[in-house]
Design a protein around this motif. Structure first.
Motif, short mmCIF file in Angstrom:
data_model
loop_
_atom_site.label_atom_id
_atom_site.label_comp_id
_atom_site.label_asym_id
_atom_site.label_seq_id
_atom_site.Cartn_x
_atom_site.Cartn_y
_atom_site.Cartn_z
N UNK A 4 -7.47 -8.75 -33.65
CA UNK A 4 -6.06 -9.16 -33.73
C UNK A 4 -5.96 -10.66 -34.05
N UNK A 5 -5.09 -11.01 -34.95
CA UNK A 5 -4.94 -12.38 -35.42
C UNK A 5 -4.76 -13.35 -34.25
N UNK A 6 -3.94 -12.97 -33.28
CA UNK A 6 -3.63 -13.85 -32.15
C UNK A 6 -4.87 -14.17 -31.32
N UNK A 7 -5.87 -13.29 -31.35
CA UNK A 7 -7.08 -13.49 -30.54
C UNK A 7 -8.13 -14.35 -31.23
N UNK A 8 -7.95 -14.65 -32.49
CA UNK A 8 -8.93 -15.47 -33.20
C UNK A 8 -8.81 -16.92 -32.79
N UNK A 9 -9.91 -17.62 -32.80
CA UNK A 9 -9.97 -19.03 -32.44
C UNK A 9 -9.09 -19.87 -33.34
N UNK A 10 -8.53 -20.94 -32.79
CA UNK A 10 -7.72 -21.86 -33.60
C UNK A 10 -8.55 -22.56 -34.66
N UNK A 11 -9.87 -22.56 -34.52
CA UNK A 11 -10.73 -23.19 -35.53
C UNK A 11 -11.08 -22.22 -36.66
N UNK A 12 -10.56 -21.00 -36.60
CA UNK A 12 -10.85 -20.00 -37.63
C UNK A 12 -10.44 -20.50 -39.01
N UNK A 13 -11.28 -20.20 -39.99
CA UNK A 13 -10.99 -20.53 -41.38
C UNK A 13 -9.85 -19.63 -41.87
N UNK A 14 -9.03 -20.17 -42.76
CA UNK A 14 -7.82 -19.47 -43.14
C UNK A 14 -7.62 -19.42 -44.65
N UNK A 15 -7.08 -18.29 -45.12
CA UNK A 15 -6.66 -18.13 -46.51
C UNK A 15 -5.23 -17.62 -46.49
N UNK A 125 18.43 -31.14 -55.60
CA UNK A 125 18.79 -29.78 -55.16
C UNK A 125 17.98 -29.38 -53.93
N UNK A 126 16.80 -29.98 -53.74
CA UNK A 126 16.02 -29.85 -52.51
C UNK A 126 15.68 -31.27 -52.07
N UNK A 127 15.53 -31.45 -50.79
CA UNK A 127 15.30 -32.79 -50.27
C UNK A 127 14.04 -32.92 -49.46
N UNK A 128 13.80 -34.11 -48.98
CA UNK A 128 12.60 -34.43 -48.19
C UNK A 128 12.52 -33.59 -46.92
N UNK A 129 13.67 -33.18 -46.41
CA UNK A 129 13.70 -32.40 -45.17
C UNK A 129 13.68 -30.89 -45.42
N UNK A 130 13.69 -30.48 -46.69
CA UNK A 130 13.61 -29.06 -47.02
C UNK A 130 12.30 -28.50 -46.47
N UNK A 131 12.37 -27.40 -45.75
CA UNK A 131 11.16 -26.79 -45.18
C UNK A 131 10.40 -26.07 -46.28
N UNK A 132 9.14 -26.43 -46.42
CA UNK A 132 8.25 -25.81 -47.41
C UNK A 132 7.07 -25.17 -46.67
N UNK A 133 6.37 -24.32 -47.39
CA UNK A 133 5.19 -23.67 -46.83
C UNK A 133 3.97 -24.33 -47.46
N UNK A 134 3.21 -25.02 -46.62
CA UNK A 134 2.03 -25.74 -47.07
C UNK A 134 0.84 -24.78 -47.03
N UNK A 135 0.63 -24.07 -48.12
CA UNK A 135 -0.43 -23.05 -48.18
C UNK A 135 -1.83 -23.64 -48.32
N UNK A 136 -1.94 -24.97 -48.24
CA UNK A 136 -3.25 -25.62 -48.34
C UNK A 136 -3.91 -25.81 -46.97
N UNK A 137 -3.26 -25.37 -45.90
CA UNK A 137 -3.88 -25.49 -44.58
C UNK A 137 -5.17 -24.68 -44.56
N UNK A 138 -6.16 -25.16 -43.80
CA UNK A 138 -7.51 -24.56 -43.83
C UNK A 138 -7.91 -23.82 -42.57
N UNK A 139 -7.24 -24.10 -41.45
CA UNK A 139 -7.62 -23.46 -40.19
C UNK A 139 -6.38 -22.83 -39.54
N UNK A 140 -6.64 -21.97 -38.60
CA UNK A 140 -5.54 -21.33 -37.88
C UNK A 140 -4.70 -22.38 -37.16
N UNK A 141 -5.34 -23.38 -36.59
CA UNK A 141 -4.61 -24.44 -35.89
C UNK A 141 -3.68 -25.19 -36.86
N UNK A 142 -4.20 -25.54 -38.04
CA UNK A 142 -3.36 -26.21 -39.04
C UNK A 142 -2.20 -25.30 -39.46
#
Length: 161
Positions: A4-15, A125-142
């Motif tokens: 289960x995803x929730x049980x994986x370590x926060x240091x887990x590598x992520x895609x 049309x979008x600003x600095x505070x617009x919420x984006x999805x940073x798909x470059x994160x590498x770990x579960x913690x990030x």
């Protein structure tokens, strides 16, 4: 080995694989079944990989791998990419194109080609505070802490200078 995803370590590598459209209610159970079957058998040099997944917003496939017991190898990553390519064909979606941006505006998810998002930033049309999805994160913690962030706090910030 599927965990289960929730049980994986926060240091887990992520895609993170971002779809160019939402998966339908009919498609989601099938997608989950495919992901479970793949991760259950996923190996590196014959060793089972301890991995899990979650699907967010019916659009993002997040795969996490706890590398404390077995790490991903080039071959196992290639196998994962081929699996994702198979999902693209099965569901008629694009999952590997990194030249797109998903963001939240007016409480809704929007998906745009990067060039369109860049123009939208320039035009205000979008600003600095617009919420984006940073798909470059590498770990579960990030992922848990820095995946959904204001544009100014991610690589998207370069479009607001």
């Amino acid at each position: 080995m599927l965990t289960p995803f929730q049980e994986l370590s926060d240091t887990s590598r992520l895609w993170i694989y971002q779809s160019d459209r939402k998966f339908t209610e009919e498609e989601l159970p099938k997608l989950e079944q495919y992901l479970s079957a793949f991760l259950e058998k996923w190996t590196a040099h014959g060793a089972a990989l301890n991995a899990g997944f979650e699907i967010k917003y019916d659009r993002f496939i997040i795969i996490a791998l706890d590398q404390t017991q077995s790490a991903a190898s080039g071959c196992s990553i290639d196998t994962q990419v081929r699996f994702i390519q198979d999902l693209e064909k099965e569901f008629e979606v694009s999952l590997l194109d990194k030249m797109n941006v998903t963001y939240i505006q007016n409480d809704r998810l929007h998906f745009k080609p990067l060039t369109d998002f860049k123009k939208m930033a320039k035009d205000g049309a979008v600003g600095k505070k617009t919420i984006v999805f940073n798909n470059l994160v590498n770990t579960k913690e990030e992922y848990l802490e820095h995946w959904e962030v204001p544009a100014i706090e991610s690589w998207h910030s370069r479009f607001f200078k």
